[in-house]
Design a protein around this motif. Structure first.
Motif, PDB file in Angstrom:
ATOM      1  N   HIS A 332     -30.738 -74.427 -14.502  1.00 55.50           N
ATOM      2  CA  HIS A 332     -29.608 -73.947 -13.714  1.00 55.50           C
ATOM      3  C   HIS A 332     -28.625 -75.086 -13.438  1.00 55.50           C
ATOM      4  N   LEU A 333     -27.353 -74.835 -13.734  1.00 52.30           N
ATOM      5  CA  LEU A 333     -26.278 -75.773 -13.444  1.00 52.30           C
ATOM      6  C   LEU A 333     -25.347 -75.155 -12.413  1.00 52.30           C
ATOM      7  N   ASN A 334     -24.839 -75.986 -11.535  1.00 48.66           N
ATOM      8  CA  ASN A 334     -23.792 -75.538 -10.611  1.00 48.66           C
ATOM      9  C   ASN A 334     -22.442 -76.126 -11.015  1.00 48.66           C
ATOM     10  N   CYS A 335     -21.439 -75.779 -10.249  1.00 45.94           N
ATOM     11  CA  CYS A 335     -20.053 -76.043 -10.625  1.00 45.94           C
ATOM     12  C   CYS A 335     -19.430 -77.073  -9.683  1.00 45.94           C
ATOM     13  N   TRP A 336     -18.952 -78.175 -10.260  1.00 43.39           N
ATOM     14  CA  TRP A 336     -18.313 -79.218  -9.442  1.00 43.39           C
ATOM     15  C   TRP A 336     -16.971 -78.747  -8.871  1.00 43.39           C
ATOM     16  N   ALA A 337     -16.329 -77.798  -9.525  1.00 38.70           N
ATOM     17  CA  ALA A 337     -15.055 -77.294  -8.989  1.00 38.70           C
ATOM     18  C   ALA A 337     -15.271 -76.579  -7.654  1.00 38.70           C
ATOM     19  N   HIS A 338     -16.408 -75.864  -7.524  1.00 39.37           N
ATOM     20  CA  HIS A 338     -16.702 -75.197  -6.258  1.00 39.37           C
ATOM     21  C   HIS A 338     -17.045 -76.220  -5.170  1.00 39.37           C
ATOM     22  N   ALA A 339     -17.784 -77.272  -5.548  1.00 34.17           N
ATOM     23  CA  ALA A 339     -18.088 -78.320  -4.569  1.00 34.17           C
ATOM     24  C   ALA A 339     -16.807 -79.007  -4.102  1.00 34.17           C
ATOM     25  N   ARG A 340     -15.916 -79.259  -5.031  1.00 29.13           N
ATOM     26  CA  ARG A 340     -14.640 -79.889  -4.689  1.00 29.13           C
ATOM     27  C   ARG A 340     -13.820 -78.992  -3.761  1.00 29.13           C
ATOM     28  N   ARG A 341     -13.895 -77.686  -3.993  1.00 32.29           N
ATOM     29  CA  ARG A 341     -13.154 -76.735  -3.174  1.00 32.29           C
ATOM     30  C   ARG A 341     -13.590 -76.797  -1.712  1.00 32.29           C
ATOM     31  N   GLU A 342     -14.914 -76.965  -1.498  1.00 29.62           N
ATOM     32  CA  GLU A 342     -15.428 -77.031  -0.129  1.00 29.62           C
ATOM     33  C   GLU A 342     -14.885 -78.252   0.613  1.00 29.62           C
ATOM     34  N   PHE A 343     -14.833 -79.389  -0.075  1.00 24.49           N
ATOM     35  CA  PHE A 343     -14.301 -80.601   0.571  1.00 24.49           C
ATOM     36  C   PHE A 343     -12.788 -80.494   0.771  1.00 24.49           C
ATOM     37  N   ASP A 344     -12.112 -79.838  -0.152  1.00 20.39           N
ATOM     38  CA  ASP A 344     -10.669 -79.672   0.004  1.00 20.39           C
ATOM     39  C   ASP A 344     -10.359 -78.816   1.234  1.00 20.39           C
ATOM     40  N   LYS A 345     -11.175 -77.780   1.470  1.00 20.22           N
ATOM     41  CA  LYS A 345     -10.979 -76.942   2.659  1.00 20.22           C
ATOM     42  C   LYS A 345     -11.247 -77.718   3.947  1.00 20.22           C
ATOM     43  N   ALA A 346     -12.088 -78.757   3.857  1.00 21.17           N
ATOM     44  CA  ALA A 346     -12.471 -79.514   5.056  1.00 21.17           C
ATOM     45  C   ALA A 346     -11.490 -80.631   5.407  1.00 21.17           C
ATOM     46  N   LYS A 347     -10.422 -80.798   4.649  1.00 23.37           N
ATOM     47  CA  LYS A 347      -9.490 -81.902   4.917  1.00 23.37           C
ATOM     48  C   LYS A 347      -8.838 -81.794   6.295  1.00 23.37           C
ATOM     49  N   ASP A 348      -8.573 -80.579   6.731  1.00 27.26           N
ATOM     50  CA  ASP A 348      -7.957 -80.419   8.044  1.00 27.26           C
ATOM     51  C   ASP A 348      -8.936 -80.667   9.186  1.00 27.26           C
ATOM     52  N   ASN A 349     -10.218 -80.640   8.856  1.00 25.96           N
ATOM     53  CA  ASN A 349     -11.248 -80.858   9.870  1.00 25.96           C
ATOM     54  C   ASN A 349     -11.649 -82.332   9.967  1.00 25.96           C
ATOM     55  N   ASP A 350     -11.845 -82.992   8.830  1.00 29.49           N
ATOM     56  CA  ASP A 350     -12.255 -84.402   8.806  1.00 29.49           C
ATOM     57  C   ASP A 350     -11.666 -85.034   7.542  1.00 29.49           C
ATOM     58  N   ARG A 351     -10.407 -85.430   7.648  1.00 29.35           N
ATOM     59  CA  ARG A 351      -9.674 -85.893   6.472  1.00 29.35           C
ATOM     60  C   ARG A 351     -10.311 -87.126   5.830  1.00 29.35           C
ATOM     61  N   GLU A 352     -10.783 -88.057   6.627  1.00 29.03           N
ATOM     62  CA  GLU A 352     -11.314 -89.306   6.081  1.00 29.03           C
ATOM     63  C   GLU A 352     -12.530 -89.045   5.185  1.00 29.03           C
ATOM     64  N   ARG A 353     -13.501 -88.308   5.705  1.00 27.85           N
ATOM     65  CA  ARG A 353     -14.703 -88.044   4.911  1.00 27.85           C
ATOM     66  C   ARG A 353     -14.399 -87.115   3.731  1.00 27.85           C
ATOM     67  N   ALA A 354     -13.551 -86.110   3.953  1.00 30.72           N
ATOM     68  CA  ALA A 354     -13.223 -85.166   2.884  1.00 30.72           C
ATOM     69  C   ALA A 354     -12.546 -85.884   1.718  1.00 30.72           C
ATOM     70  N   GLU A 355     -11.586 -86.771   2.014  1.00 27.79           N
ATOM     71  CA  GLU A 355     -10.883 -87.483   0.953  1.00 27.79           C
ATOM     72  C   GLU A 355     -11.788 -88.499   0.259  1.00 27.79           C
TER      73      GLU A 355
END
Length: 521
Positions: A332-355
């Motif tokens: 089973h492989l997962n998708c890095w684009a979906h993982a990236r999407r989660e961090f992109d959504k979190a930029k407004d919550n914790d920009r330093e860690r998300a970026e």
């Protein structure tokens, strides 16, 4: 008024009474403290909920680039418009129009050579233009050629088969020319017309009721039920080829899978539509795509195609795929684009860690870009990933573990959810390093779904579950046409003309990926 008796002085109480009183007061205090603690927890929980809702609002604001509803509110005190223009304004308008036309004529005489070369395969209709002057005693010394791309609306015509009959002089028996195979027995539509209807509906997203307007403009009386019947019968014919594709996709060693909703009219739900799903499977190795309609989104629905699958399965984080991915013989492989999407959504919550997380993922995609630019073979791509991507993944994982262990990150906060999403799927996210044929994300199958998402905006829902099932076949083949740069109309017309007469052993020759090869024979 009420009077309460005064408490007896403590010095008059016995030792046992003092202990009993102390226990009573202690219980009251513990109860009060628990109540306060519970309320504090409720307040904290409510604050987290408020923060999460605020984040969602900000996120959706970020997604909304403009106003969705077009609205214009004019001046309520505006006078009614006049029906005729004032003479002075009319004269000024004519003067301005004359100036514009003169300006356009001057532009037409410029030496502009055009911005693109027209395709060589197009038919050329030559129009010869000679000077209006007297050409007597003149010699032609050359010519100038100007090309213009033009268009003629599609035309309908009648293809009339005239079969001659012959009889021997002995008058025993009659022979007649053989009628070619018809797409719809005793029906009037030809293969080209049926192909055009299906391409317009499922490729260009033009619903049948709009296509009826074309027939009306051409003064061809076609009933809505007739057009629907042609579509249904054509899809049944395509289903013969689709069933072979369904069996073939199960034997692929690498599939990317995703699902997308489709609203379906259901007689059991009066006034409401049922939400069904197209389960879409794509093989990156040969560009095969299959749409499979199922009424639900459970693991059983996914098993219709993936029940006996063995090999690499790549998906997003949906739980139904997780269960299939744990089976023996499945990696089973997962998708890095979906993982990236989660961090992109979190930029407004914790920009330093998300970026910071996004910078790690960006480095992984830079490796993929290098592999594409150098057109590396699967073996060399695997080597490049192990050299450059593996150290990034290890560093990224160590950083996330340290952040979760030593830093205060709320699990239900957007950044906490992003961390959890990746850490829970870390092995599956890293599995693309196993083989150079594997992709870093699921974007290829999502690209195959995109035309369906556009179509949903036009026809809104499928007429029935069986209609959604029939449409799965044509969606599959049109997606393959796109992957292999095959003209869907030409492929479909050829397939409808030949599918009933082809040898069953050669039916896979009608797959879109084989169409170009057939035309070269």
């Amino acid at each position: 008024m009420y009077f309460y008796p005064m408490q007896e002085p403590l010095e008059n109480l016995t030792k046992d009474q003092l202990l009993a009183l102390l226990k009573k007061e202690t219980k009251k205090r513990e109860k009060a403290e628990k109540s306060v603690s519970k309320r504090e927890q409720e307040v904290e929980k409510a604050q987290h909920k408020i923060a999460d809702l605020k984040f969602q609002v900000e996120y959706y604001k970020r997604l909304a680039f403009g106003q969705k509803r077009e609205r214009f509110e004019g001046d309520k005190n505006q006078m009614s418009l006049p029906f005729e223009m004032e003479p002075q304004k009319a004269a000024a308008q004519e003067s301005g129009l004359k100036e514009k036309l003169s300006d356009q004529r001057r532009k037409k005489t410029s030496n502009h050579k055009g911005r693109m070369a027209l395709p060589e395969h197009l038919e050329v209709k030559e129009i010869e233009i000679y000077p209006k002057e007297d050409l007597t005693d003149m010699v032609c010394i050359g010519k100038e050629v100007t090309d213009e791309l033009e268009y003629e609306p599609a035309k309908y015509y009648i293809k009339r088969y005239i079969r001659y009959k012959y009889a021997p002089k002995s008058k025993e028996g009659v022979i007649i020319g053989e009628l070619p195979e018809r797409v719809i027995e005793k029906g009037i539509p030809g293969a080209g017309l049926l192909a055009s209807i299906l391409v317009d509906k499922y490729q260009d997203h033009l619903p049948l009721y709009r296509q009826l307007q074309r027939f009306k403009r051409a003064e061809i009386p076609i009933a809505s039920s007739t057009l629907e019947g042609w579509t249904r019968q054509s899809l049944k014919i395509i289903d013969i080829l689709y069933q072979h594709l369904l069996e073939d996709i199960r034997s692929k060693g690498y599939l990317q899978s995703d699902e997308t909703p489709i609203k379906v009219m259901d007689p059991a739900k009066k006034g409401k539509t049922h939400q069904g799903y197209y389960w879409v499977h794509h093989c990156p190795i040969d560009g095969t795509v299959l749409f499979d309609y199922q009424p639900g989104r459970s693991r059983e629905a996914a098993d219709h195609v993936l029940a006996g699958f063995k090999g690499y399965l790549q998906s997003d984080g949906y739980a139904a795929y997780d269960k299939i991915g744990k089976r023996e013989g499945v990696t089973h492989l997962n998708c890095w684009a979906h993982a990236r999407r989660e961090f992109d959504k979190a930029k407004d919550n914790d920009r330093e860690r998300a970026e910071k997380a996004l910078s790690f993922i960006q480095k992984l995609y830079a490796v993929e870009a290098q592999a594409r630019e150098q057109n590396l073979s699967p073996e060399h791509r695997k080597s490049l990933r192990l050299e450059k991507a593996l150290p990034v993944i290890n560093e990224f994982g160590k950083w996330m573990f340290d952040q979760m262990k030593h830093q205060l990150i709320l699990p239900k906060s957007p950044i906490g959810k992003a961390f959890k999403y990746s850490m829970d799927r870390w092995d599956q996210l890293s599995a693309y390093l196993f083989d150079g044929i594997l992709e870093i994300d699921n974007n290829l199958v999502e690209n195959a779904i995109r035309p369906l998402a556009l179509g949903r905006k036009n026809y809104l829902f499928a007429g029935s579950h069986s209609a959604a099932e029939r449409a799965a076949g044509i969606y599959s083949f049109f997606a393959i046409c796109k992957k292999h740069e095959v003209n869907p109309y030409e492929w479909l017309k050829y397939t409808l003309e030949n599918i009933m007469a082809i040898n069953h052993k050669d039916i896979r020759n009608l797959y879109p990926q084989n169409y170009k090869k057939l035309q070269q024979i």
